[in-house]
Scaffold this motif. Structure first.
Motif, mmCIF file in Angstrom:
data_model
loop_
_atom_site.group_PDB
_atom_site.id
_atom_site.type_symbol
_atom_site.label_atom_id
_atom_site.label_comp_id
_atom_site.label_asym_id
_atom_site.label_seq_id
_atom_site.Cartn_x
_atom_site.Cartn_y
_atom_site.Cartn_z
ATOM 1 N N LEU A 94 0.613 45.951 11.719
ATOM 2 C CA LEU A 94 0.645 44.595 12.268
ATOM 3 C C LEU A 94 -0.660 43.889 11.932
ATOM 4 C CD1 LEU A 94 2.800 43.128 13.990
ATOM 5 C CD2 LEU A 94 1.458 43.700 16.008
ATOM 6 N N ARG A 95 -0.559 42.689 11.350
ATOM 7 C CA ARG A 95 -1.744 41.892 10.984
ATOM 8 C C ARG A 95 -1.932 40.804 12.044
ATOM 9 N NH1 ARG A 95 0.954 39.975 5.730
ATOM 10 N NH2 ARG A 95 2.565 39.909 7.336
ATOM 11 N N VAL A 96 -3.057 40.865 12.724
ATOM 12 C CA VAL A 96 -3.290 40.009 13.883
ATOM 13 C C VAL A 96 -4.575 39.206 13.698
ATOM 14 C CG1 VAL A 96 -3.605 39.949 16.377
ATOM 15 C CG2 VAL A 96 -2.152 41.717 15.353
ATOM 16 N N GLY A 97 -4.475 37.910 13.905
ATOM 17 C CA GLY A 97 -5.665 37.068 13.903
ATOM 18 C C GLY A 97 -6.166 36.867 15.320
ATOM 19 N N THR A 98 -7.469 36.794 15.509
ATOM 20 C CA THR A 98 -8.007 36.565 16.847
ATOM 21 C C THR A 98 -9.374 35.919 16.763
ATOM 22 O OG1 THR A 98 -8.661 37.605 18.939
ATOM 23 C CG2 THR A 98 -8.989 38.895 16.950
ATOM 24 N N VAL A 99 -9.652 35.054 17.716
ATOM 25 C CA VAL A 99 -10.985 34.475 17.803
ATOM 26 C C VAL A 99 -11.913 35.512 18.424
ATOM 27 C CG1 VAL A 99 -10.218 32.091 17.915
ATOM 28 C CG2 VAL A 99 -10.420 33.406 20.027
ATOM 29 N N ASP A 100 -13.192 35.395 18.107
ATOM 30 C CA ASP A 100 -14.195 36.374 18.511
ATOM 31 C C ASP A 100 -14.224 36.591 20.017
ATOM 32 O OD1 ASP A 100 -16.389 38.108 18.151
ATOM 33 O OD2 ASP A 100 -17.800 36.492 18.546
ATOM 34 N N SER A 101 -14.141 35.512 20.794
ATOM 35 C CA SER A 101 -14.277 35.634 22.244
ATOM 36 C C SER A 101 -13.143 36.456 22.850
ATOM 37 C CB SER A 101 -14.308 34.247 22.897
ATOM 38 O OG SER A 101 -13.129 33.522 22.605
ATOM 39 N N LEU A 102 -11.933 36.365 22.290
ATOM 40 C CA LEU A 102 -10.817 37.128 22.846
ATOM 41 C C LEU A 102 -10.863 38.584 22.437
ATOM 42 C CD1 LEU A 102 -7.844 34.612 22.467
ATOM 43 C CD2 LEU A 102 -9.110 35.212 24.518
ATOM 44 N N LEU A 103 -11.208 38.866 21.191
ATOM 45 C CA LEU A 103 -11.231 40.252 20.730
ATOM 46 C C LEU A 103 -12.210 41.082 21.540
ATOM 47 C CD1 LEU A 103 -10.517 42.555 18.817
ATOM 48 C CD2 LEU A 103 -12.230 41.672 17.226
ATOM 49 N N ASN A 104 -13.428 40.602 21.690
ATOM 50 C CA ASN A 104 -14.480 41.399 22.309
ATOM 51 C C ASN A 104 -14.461 41.378 23.832
ATOM 52 O OD1 ASN A 104 -15.791 42.390 19.940
ATOM 53 N ND2 ASN A 104 -16.571 40.339 19.578
ATOM 54 N N TYR A 105 -13.888 40.337 24.421
ATOM 55 C CA TYR A 105 -14.003 40.201 25.869
ATOM 56 C C TYR A 105 -12.679 40.277 26.617
ATOM 57 C CZ TYR A 105 -18.774 38.865 24.812
ATOM 58 O OH TYR A 105 -20.069 38.866 24.362
ATOM 59 N N ARG A 106 -11.556 40.237 25.914
ATOM 60 C CA ARG A 106 -10.278 40.303 26.620
ATOM 61 C C ARG A 106 -9.306 41.330 26.033
ATOM 62 N NH1 ARG A 106 -9.931 37.173 30.795
ATOM 63 N NH2 ARG A 106 -10.662 35.012 30.863
#
Length: 306
Positions: A94-106
């Motif tokens: 699965l290829r998933v895009g995410t902003v930095d704030s969500l990946l590391n903190y949520r």
């Protein structure tokens, strides 16, 4: 409220090890996740299950009664999954895009869960740049993306709101804004600012509010493209920053950062988006459903901690 097997597994680990921290190590999740799951279970059952002592933890009478039943339920669940669940288990990449704030903190607890629960599923997290990630999802370069944005309908895409994402304007305790009360937008006009990524819609709106493109503006704006880089700049007194509250909560509580008495007049939300019809994909559905649950647990944790 439904009772999830993960809640029982977490309760069993705490009961057996007599420590929230060591239970987190066994389960390969964060300690706050363990705390949140136990408290959710207590909320469902309407009674305390665990008591914290200086020497560790002990079960209440309700917890002691629950433990053997919890073990039976978890064992039965594992037997069912082993016998019939594997053929329907999500598998693939699965290829998933995410902003930095969500990946590391949520989302890290979500990745932990995917790793433990779905043995045939692989996930690649890629940096998502605002609404550019929506085009990547629509065109098939990404299977889904996690974003912080306003609530909108995007052609060709489905979305799910995961939670409100409150924003906090922060600065160093020595910054002039730290000594102001009732800050207005005009007070922000001549302040240096650090931005994560101006391609994110809330950062674009913030730039508009502070007049970042105005020829009258005398201060500077730096775009650093990573939350940790922006936080370091704030700590070093380079300027103020508008960031998701979840990313600076610890620094505010520890008084490393000052939260400015100003709130933007817009609201944004953590969301996951995927291509229209892609929810039929078992991997996409598993990721979306478990992301919603992981973030719901975080909100429960915040409620109990508050």
């Amino acid at each position: 409220m439904d009772m999830d097997v993960k809640l029982l597994e977490t309760f069993i680990a705490v009961a057996e090890i007599k420590s929230f921290t060591r239970a987190a190590t066994r389960l390969r999740v964060s300690q706050p996740t363990v705390t949140a799951r136990v408290k959710i279970l207590e909320q469902i059952l309407g009674a305390p299950l665990v008591e914290r002592l200086t020497t560790g933890t002990t079960l209440t009478s309700t917890g002691a009664d629950l433990l053997p039943r919890a073990r039976e339920i978890v064992e039965l669940s594992h037997q069912i999954l082993t016998s019939i669940g594997d053929k329907d288990a999500p598998s693939g990449h699965l290829r998933v895009g995410t902003v930095d704030s969500l990946l590391n903190y949520r989302l890290f607890s979500l990745i932990e869960y995917i790793y433990l629960r779905f043995e045939k599923m692989e996930v690649s997290m890629k940096s998502a740049r605002g609404r550019e990630s929506l085009e990547d999802v629509r065109d098939g370069r990404l299977d889904c993306a996690f974003i912080v944005d306003f609530t909108e309908k995007w052609p060709g895409l489905e979305s799910r709101i995961l939670c409100p994402e409150p924003l906090a304007l922060v600065c160093s305790p020595k910054h002039p804004l730290a000594h102001c009360s009732q800050v207005t937008e005009s007070d922000l006009f001549d302040v240096d600012f650090l931005l994560v990524d101006s391609r994110e819609q809330y950062q674009l709106e913030f730039k508009r509010l502070i007049g970042a493109q105005s020829t009258r503006r005398q201060s500077r704006v730096f775009e650093l493209y990573a939350v940790d880089a922006v936080k370091r700049g704030v700590y070093n007194g380079m300027g103020a920053a508008l960031l998701p509250e979840v990313t600076v909560r610890d620094e505010i509580e520890d008084k490393v950062f000052h939260r400015v008495d100003w709130t933007p007049d817009f609201k944004v939300f953590a969301q996951v988006v995927w291509r229209l019809g892609a929810s039929e994909n078992h991997m996409v559905r598993a990721l979306v459903d478990n992301a919603a649950q992981a973030i719901a647990e975080q909100h429960t944790e915040s409620f109990w901690d508050g």
